[in-house]
Design a protein around this motif. Structure first.
Motif, PDB file in Angstrom:
ATOM      1  N   THR A  19       0.882  -1.276   0.209  1.00  0.00           N
ATOM      2  CA  THR A  19      -0.193   0.049  -0.235  1.00  0.00           C
ATOM      3  C   THR A  19       1.136   0.687   0.011  1.00  0.00           C
ATOM      4  O   THR A  19       1.732   0.621   0.806  1.00  0.00           O
ATOM      5  N   ASN A  20       0.670   2.321  -0.766  1.00  0.00           N
ATOM      6  CA  ASN A  20       1.118   3.264  -0.536  1.00  0.00           C
ATOM      7  C   ASN A  20       2.277   3.628  -1.102  1.00  0.00           C
ATOM      8  O   ASN A  20       2.604   4.425  -1.873  1.00  0.00           O
ATOM      9  N   GLY A  21       2.853   2.284   0.108  1.00  0.00           N
ATOM     10  CA  GLY A  21       4.554   2.735   0.050  1.00  0.00           C
ATOM     11  C   GLY A  21       4.800   1.255  -0.900  1.00  0.00           C
ATOM     12  O   GLY A  21       6.096   1.176  -1.029  1.00  0.00           O
ATOM     13  N   GLY A  22       3.789   0.959  -1.755  1.00  0.00           N
ATOM     14  CA  GLY A  22       3.633  -0.194  -1.941  1.00  0.00           C
ATOM     15  C   GLY A  22       4.630  -0.778  -2.889  1.00  0.00           C
ATOM     16  O   GLY A  22       5.780   0.156  -3.853  1.00  0.00           O
ATOM     17  N   THR A  23       4.494  -1.888  -2.914  1.00  0.00           N
ATOM     18  CA  THR A  23       5.697  -2.883  -2.945  1.00  0.00           C
ATOM     19  C   THR A  23       5.841  -3.713  -3.675  1.00  0.00           C
ATOM     20  O   THR A  23       4.509  -4.883  -3.176  1.00  0.00           O
ATOM     21  N   LEU A  24       6.302  -4.192  -4.691  1.00  0.00           N
ATOM     22  CA  LEU A  24       6.808  -5.528  -5.119  1.00  0.00           C
ATOM     23  C   LEU A  24       7.877  -5.736  -4.422  1.00  0.00           C
ATOM     24  O   LEU A  24       9.127  -5.171  -4.492  1.00  0.00           O
ATOM     25  N   ALA A  25       8.067  -7.021  -3.696  1.00  0.00           N
ATOM     26  CA  ALA A  25       8.860  -7.252  -3.183  1.00  0.00           C
ATOM     27  C   ALA A  25      10.334  -8.542  -3.058  1.00  0.00           C
ATOM     28  O   ALA A  25       9.405  -9.821  -3.037  1.00  0.00           O
ATOM     29  N   ALA A  26      11.218  -8.548  -3.354  1.00  0.00           N
ATOM     30  CA  ALA A  26      12.373  -9.856  -3.209  1.00  0.00           C
ATOM     31  C   ALA A  26      12.446 -10.554  -2.475  1.00  0.00           C
ATOM     32  O   ALA A  26      13.872  -9.659  -2.208  1.00  0.00           O
ATOM     33  N   GLY A  27      12.414 -11.193  -1.858  1.00  0.00           N
ATOM     34  CA  GLY A  27      13.451 -11.729  -0.867  1.00  0.00           C
ATOM     35  C   GLY A  27      12.824 -12.204   0.438  1.00  0.00           C
ATOM     36  O   GLY A  27      12.964 -10.964   1.377  1.00  0.00           O
ATOM     37  N   ALA A  91      10.987  19.629  -7.811  1.00  0.00           N
ATOM     38  CA  ALA A  91      10.917  18.428  -8.636  1.00  0.00           C
ATOM     39  C   ALA A  91      12.316  17.645  -8.858  1.00  0.00           C
ATOM     40  O   ALA A  91      12.749  18.408  -9.419  1.00  0.00           O
ATOM     41  N   ALA A  92      12.359  16.527  -8.122  1.00  0.00           N
ATOM     42  CA  ALA A  92      13.392  15.682  -8.803  1.00  0.00           C
ATOM     43  C   ALA A  92      12.944  14.468  -9.754  1.00  0.00           C
ATOM     44  O   ALA A  92      12.540  13.533  -8.758  1.00  0.00           O
ATOM     45  N   LYS A  93      13.450  14.050 -10.773  1.00  0.00           N
ATOM     46  CA  LYS A  93      13.121  13.103 -12.042  1.00  0.00           C
ATOM     47  C   LYS A  93      13.758  11.679 -10.999  1.00  0.00           C
ATOM     48  O   LYS A  93      15.585  12.364 -10.732  1.00  0.00           O
ATOM     49  N   THR A  94      13.279  11.264 -10.480  1.00  0.00           N
ATOM     50  CA  THR A  94      14.154   9.815 -10.689  1.00  0.00           C
ATOM     51  C   THR A  94      12.785   8.913 -11.314  1.00  0.00           C
ATOM     52  O   THR A  94      13.146   7.894 -11.575  1.00  0.00           O
ATOM     53  N   ALA A  95      11.842   8.642 -10.740  1.00  0.00           N
ATOM     54  CA  ALA A  95      10.738   7.584 -10.535  1.00  0.00           C
ATOM     55  C   ALA A  95       9.705   7.250 -10.557  1.00  0.00           C
ATOM     56  O   ALA A  95       8.738   8.537 -10.743  1.00  0.00           O
ATOM     57  N   GLY A  96       9.056   6.299 -11.105  1.00  0.00           N
ATOM     58  CA  GLY A  96       7.703   6.205 -11.042  1.00  0.00           C
ATOM     59  C   GLY A  96       6.719   6.425 -12.772  1.00  0.00           C
ATOM     60  O   GLY A  96       7.345   6.852 -14.290  1.00  0.00           O
ATOM     61  N   SER A  97       5.800   6.170 -13.085  1.00  0.00           N
ATOM     62  CA  SER A  97       5.299   5.442 -14.726  1.00  0.00           C
ATOM     63  C   SER A  97       5.464   7.495 -15.306  1.00  0.00           C
ATOM     64  O   SER A  97       5.546   7.360 -15.998  1.00  0.00           O
ATOM     65  N   TYR A 283       5.336  -0.695   7.525  1.00  0.00           N
ATOM     66  CA  TYR A 283       6.359  -0.204   6.681  1.00  0.00           C
ATOM     67  C   TYR A 283       5.455   0.049   5.377  1.00  0.00           C
ATOM     68  O   TYR A 283       5.953   0.858   4.493  1.00  0.00           O
ATOM     69  N   PRO A 284       4.565   1.718   6.011  1.00  0.00           N
ATOM     70  CA  PRO A 284       3.623   1.931   5.105  1.00  0.00           C
ATOM     71  C   PRO A 284       4.661   3.122   4.679  1.00  0.00           C
ATOM     72  O   PRO A 284       5.476   3.406   5.262  1.00  0.00           O
ATOM     73  N   GLU A 285       4.295   3.775   3.004  1.00  0.00           N
ATOM     74  CA  GLU A 285       5.165   4.971   2.891  1.00  0.00           C
ATOM     75  C   GLU A 285       7.006   4.612   2.418  1.00  0.00           C
ATOM     76  O   GLU A 285       7.566   5.707   2.111  1.00  0.00           O
ATOM     77  N   ARG A 286       7.440   2.942   2.655  1.00  0.00           N
ATOM     78  CA  ARG A 286       9.344   2.776   3.218  1.00  0.00           C
ATOM     79  C   ARG A 286       9.167   2.630   0.763  1.00  0.00           C
ATOM     80  O   ARG A 286      10.120   2.402   0.645  1.00  0.00           O
ATOM     81  N   LEU A 287       8.673   1.973  -0.019  1.00  0.00           N
ATOM     82  CA  LEU A 287       8.943   2.098  -0.958  1.00  0.00           C
ATOM     83  C   LEU A 287       8.933   2.815  -2.076  1.00  0.00           C
ATOM     84  O   LEU A 287       7.922   4.069  -2.230  1.00  0.00           O
ATOM     85  N   GLY A 288      10.422   3.648  -2.538  1.00  0.00           N
ATOM     86  CA  GLY A 288       9.517   4.461  -3.624  1.00  0.00           C
ATOM     87  C   GLY A 288       9.168   4.109  -5.335  1.00  0.00           C
ATOM     88  O   GLY A 288       8.589   4.372  -5.431  1.00  0.00           O
ATOM     89  N   VAL A 289      10.487   3.034  -5.561  1.00  0.00           N
ATOM     90  CA  VAL A 289      10.393   2.733  -7.275  1.00  0.00           C
ATOM     91  C   VAL A 289      10.629   0.566  -7.186  1.00  0.00           C
ATOM     92  O   VAL A 289      11.888   0.741  -6.289  1.00  0.00           O
ATOM     93  N   ALA A 315       0.585   1.450  -7.934  1.00  0.00           N
ATOM     94  CA  ALA A 315       0.354   0.217  -9.481  1.00  0.00           C
ATOM     95  C   ALA A 315       1.546   1.608 -10.171  1.00  0.00           C
ATOM     96  O   ALA A 315       2.202   1.028 -10.772  1.00  0.00           O
ATOM     97  N   SER A 316       1.889   3.090 -10.024  1.00  0.00           N
ATOM     98  CA  SER A 316       2.364   4.269 -10.535  1.00  0.00           C
ATOM     99  C   SER A 316       3.931   3.792  -9.809  1.00  0.00           C
ATOM    100  O   SER A 316       4.963   3.764 -10.667  1.00  0.00           O
ATOM    101  N   LYS A 317       4.371   3.050  -8.744  1.00  0.00           N
ATOM    102  CA  LYS A 317       5.617   3.125  -8.018  1.00  0.00           C
ATOM    103  C   LYS A 317       6.245   1.624  -9.220  1.00  0.00           C
ATOM    104  O   LYS A 317       7.373   1.365  -8.685  1.00  0.00           O
ATOM    105  N   ILE A 318       5.921   0.702  -9.961  1.00  0.00           N
ATOM    106  CA  ILE A 318       6.668  -0.120 -10.802  1.00  0.00           C
ATOM    107  C   ILE A 318       6.541   0.305 -11.978  1.00  0.00           C
ATOM    108  O   ILE A 318       5.437   0.575 -12.653  1.00  0.00           O
ATOM    109  N   VAL A 319       7.850  -0.517 -12.215  1.00  0.00           N
ATOM    110  CA  VAL A 319       8.075   0.700 -13.682  1.00  0.00           C
ATOM    111  C   VAL A 319       8.928  -0.535 -14.421  1.00  0.00           C
ATOM    112  O   VAL A 319      10.006  -1.243 -13.832  1.00  0.00           O
ATOM    113  N   PHE A 320       8.067  -0.885 -15.906  1.00  0.00           N
ATOM    114  CA  PHE A 320       8.911  -2.196 -15.764  1.00  0.00           C
ATOM    115  C   PHE A 320      10.131  -1.646 -17.559  1.00  0.00           C
ATOM    116  O   PHE A 320      10.107  -0.353 -17.277  1.00  0.00           O
TER     117      PHE A 320
END
Length: 422
Positions: A19-27, A91-97, A283-289, A315-320
Motif C-alpha cells: 500500500t502507498n509505500g506500494g511494493t513488489l518485494a523480492a526476498g 522536483a527531482a526526476k527519478t522514478a514513477g510511471s 512499513y507504510p510509505e517506504r517503497l520509492g519505486v 501501481a505507478s511505483k512499478i516501472v518495467f
C-alpha cells in the motif's frame, strides 16, 4: 488500507506489493501473523564495543540531512507542482510511471501537525510502561502512518499501535537475522548494493542468482524485515554524516528486480498475502519505486492480473524496463556501471561461480564485485563492525534502530569467518 499491492513472485526470495509505500518485494515473508517461533533461536549475535553498535564514533547525531538536488535531465511530462520549505516549487526526476518521483519537504498543514501530535501523545500514554525504542519521537514515522491511511486518525492509530506491539516483541524486528540465509547461504539474493541519486538505498535481486527457486511467506518476511530495518539504519547514518542528497529525510528505498530466469515455481500466493500484510502494517510509505528489469511473459501476465486491484499511486511505483539505460539518470555512474555488469553476468549460462556466491569477495581485485558498488563495499562491508549486535554492551543499552547497518546476512557471516582467528 488504501492501495495494498500484492505480488506473488519470488526473486531470490519473494515478490509482493504494498500500500502507498506500494511494493513488489523480492526476498521476504510474514511477521505480522507472528510466525517467528523458529526465528527466535536462529539469531546470530556477538558483543561489540558500544561505539561500533551506535555507529561511527566520529559522527555526531545532530547533523542535518544534506542539501536538495534537482536533476537537470528532461522529463517526458511536467513534474507535479510541489513546494519546499521556502515555498518554491521543485522536483527531482527519478522514478514513477510519469517519469517523476517527487522529493518534497513533507510540508504539513496545521491540521496534519495537530493529528501527528495527537497520535504521538495518545500512543505515548498507551505505551508509557513499555520500551518502544524512541519510535514515537520520530515525526516522520507518525507522518507515514497518517499519510498511508489518508490522514484518518483512528485507522492510523490502530495500525501504528499494532506495529509498536510487534516491534517490542522478542526478538525485536530490528534485531532479526535471516535464519534461512544462515542455514542455506544464498537462500535469498536480494541485498542492498548502493544508493540512487536521491540517496535512497537500492536493493537488487535476480531470479537467476537465488539458490532456492520456491519461497514461502515466512522466509520472505524474515529476509525482508532484515533488509528494511538495515536500510533504515543506513538512511539515518548517512543523515548523521551529512551524506543525504535531500533535505528533509530520505525515508524510502528502491528495488531493482531482474526477472531473468523467472519461472512458475516463483509464484506462491502465500508470499503475496504475508508480505503485503507486513509492508502495509509496519512499513507504510517506504517503497520509492520498483524497477522490473527483463520482465518476460510470466511477469507481465502476473502483473496485469494484479494491477487492477491496486490504487493508482501504488501501481505507478512499478516501472518495467527493458534496458537500464532507460533510467540511467536515476543512478550515478558508479551504480549504473555496477548494475549493467551485474545484469550481464547474471545472464551468462551456466551462471559463473562468483555470481552464485554473490556474498563473497572477488578473488581478483579488479573483478566485478556482486556484493555491491565499491563505495558501498567500502562504507558498509569493509568496516570492522559488521556483526549482528547484542541488546546490551556492558551496562550500556543501544537502541536497536540506532545500531550500525548490516549488509546481506551471508556477507555478515563471511566477514565473521574471514576475521576469526584460525
Amino acid at each position: 488500507m488504501d492501495g495494498e499491492s500484492v505480488e506473488n513472485l519470488s526473486a531470490g526470495s519473494a515478490a509482493a506489493a504494498q500500500t502507498n509505500g506500494g511494493t513488489l518485494a523480492a526476498g521476504v515473508g510474514d511477521a505480522a501473523s507472528g510466525d517467528v517461533a523458529a526465528h527466535k533461536n536462529s539469531l546470530i549475535r556477538t558483543t561489540l564495543p558500544a561505539e561500533e553498535l551506535a555507529g561511527d564514533p566520529e559522527v555526531s547525531s545532530g547533523a542535518s540531512g544534506g542539501e536538495r538536488v534537482q536533476s537537470t535531465a528532461t522529463a517526458a511530462v511536467p513534474a507535479p507542482p510541489l513546494t519546499n520549505g521556502s515555498g518554491s516549487a521543485y522536483a527531482a526526476k527519478t522514478a514513477g510511471s510519469d517519469g517523476w518521483l517527487v522529493a518534497c519537504s513533507h510540508e504539513l498543514t496545521s491540521n496534519q501537525r495537530e493529528l501527528i501530535d495527537r497520535l504521538r501523545d495518545s500512543l505515548k500514554m498507551e505505551f508509557q510502561d513499555r520500551d518502544v525504542d524512541g519510535y514515537l519521537d520520530e515525526e516522520d514515522m507518525l507522518r507515514r502512518y497518517l499519510k498511508g491511511h489518508s490522514w484518518n486518525y483512528d485507522t492510523a492509530r490502530a495500525y501504528l499501535a499494532k506495529s509498536l506491539t510487534w516491534r517490542i516483541s522478542q526478538p525485536r524486528p530490528a534485531e532479526w537475522m535471516c535464519s534461512y540465509c544462515i542455514d542455506k547461504p544464498g537462500y535469498h539474493c536480494m541485498r542492498q548494493v548502493g544508493f540512487d541519486r536521491l540517496g535512497r538505498p537500492v536493493f537488487y535481486s535476480s531470479f537467476n542468482q537465488a539458490s532456492v527457486s520456491r519461497n514461502t511467506g515466512e522466509d520472505s518476511v524474515e529476509h525482508f524485515v532484515y533488509l528494511i530495518e538495515n536500510a533504515v539504519r543506513v538512511i539515518r547514518q548517512r543523515e548523521r554524516r551529512g551524506e543525504s542528497s535531500l533535505s528533509p529525510r530520505v525515508d524510502s528505498w528502491v528495488w531493482i528486480l531482474d526477472c531473468t530466469g523467472m519461472g512458475w515455481a516463483a509464484c506462491n500466493p502465500s508470499i503475496s498475502i504475508k508480505v503485503n500484510a507486513l509492508l502495509g502494517d509496519h512499513y507504510p510509505e517506504r517503497l520509492g519505486v520498483t524497477f522490473a528489469l527483463n520482465a518476460g511473459y510470466l511477469m507481465r501476465t502476473a502483473w496485469a492480473a494484479i494491477k487492477v486491484f491496486l490504487a493508482p499511486a501504488t501501481a505507478s511505483k512499478i516501472v518495467f524496463l527493458s534496458n537500464l539505460a532507460e533510467r540511467g539518470d536515476d543512478f550515478d555512474a558508479e551504480l549504473l556501471q555496477w548494475l549493467v555488469e551485474e545484469e550481464r553476468q547474471n545472464k551468462v549460462h551456466p551462471l559463473p561461480e562468483s555470481q552464485k556466491l554473490f556474498w563473497c569477495k572477488p578473488k581478483k581485485t579488479n573483478d566485478h564485485d556482486p556484493r555491491g558498488t565499491r563505495s558501498y563495499i567500502r562504507d558498509y562491508v569493509d568496516r570492522p563492525a559488521i556483526f549482528a549486535p547484542d541488546d546490551v554492551v556492558g551496562a550500556q543499552y543501544v537502541p536497536s534502530h540506532e545500531r550500525r547497518p548490516l549488509p546481506h546476512p551471508n556477507i555478515v557471516v563471511e566477514k565473521r569467518r574471514a576475521s576469526s582467528p584460525v
